[in-house]
Design a protein around this motif. Structure first.
Motif, short mmCIF file in Angstrom:
data_model
loop_
_atom_site.label_atom_id
_atom_site.label_comp_id
_atom_site.label_asym_id
_atom_site.label_seq_id
_atom_site.Cartn_x
_atom_site.Cartn_y
_atom_site.Cartn_z
N ASP A 100 58.20 48.12 26.38
CA ASP A 100 57.86 48.64 24.97
C ASP A 100 56.56 47.72 25.34
O ASP A 100 55.64 47.23 25.92
N VAL A 105 53.51 45.63 23.74
CA VAL A 105 53.62 43.98 24.03
C VAL A 105 53.37 44.03 25.98
O VAL A 105 52.99 43.22 26.64
N ARG A 126 63.28 41.38 33.33
CA ARG A 126 62.34 41.68 31.67
C ARG A 126 61.12 41.57 33.29
O ARG A 126 60.46 40.52 33.46
N ALA A 132 64.72 49.80 28.63
CA ALA A 132 63.40 49.44 27.39
C ALA A 132 62.12 49.08 28.16
O ALA A 132 62.06 48.63 28.97
#
Length: 147
Positions: free
Chosen positions: A118, A121, A144, A116
């Motif tokens: 983002d 962010v 992450r 993923a």
């Protein structure tokens, strides 16, 4: 690719593939550094007496050697925001048949894929598969990273 360049990351991109050798000497070195001298990590006799198939690597050692190539790819250990995994099977590290205890007798194969991104962010989730032979030894491993 730098971690600050998330615009070039796409879900499904493989960002790291590595083969990580382990030996009995790796286990001794980690035991000394961590203070974890549990005999399941160095005594074949004890490990089998407690129901294992033999000496196993420390779980935290497995985690550490797997995140290292991802940190190298990112270029900044401070970019790791979160790291999680499940220990799904022990990593067996047999004694070398001969020669030095530093002779690798087990290998962790890892592949890190973008799960993923983002951009708003400034984070990305890296999904990692880790095997020893055909056995998944770490599962649901996610790292992450932030720019």
């Amino acid at each position: 690719m730098s971690v600050t360049d998330f615009s070039q990351l796409a879900i499904g991109d493989t960002v790291v593939e590595a083969e990580i050798p382990l030996s009995r000497a790796s286990l001794v070195d980690y035991a000394g550094a961590s203070g974890d001298h549990n005999p399941i990590h160095w005594s074949e006799r004890f490990a089998t007496e407690v129901g294992l198939d033999g000496v196993i690597a420390h779980g935290m050692l497995s985690m550490a050697v797997v995140i290292a190539p991802v940190v190298e790819w990112i270029g900044d250990p401070g970019a790791i925001v979160d790291y999680r995994t499940r220990f799904s099977a022990p990593v067996h590290v047999p004694d070398a048949a001969s020669g030095s205890p530093a002779t690798p007798t087990a290998t962790l194969s890892m592949t890190a894929v973008v799960g993923a991104v983002d951009g708003a962010v400034g984070t990305a989730r890296i999904d990692v598969t880790v095997k020893s032979g055909d056995q998944d030894v770490l599962s649901r491993t996610q790292i992450r990273v932030s720019r």
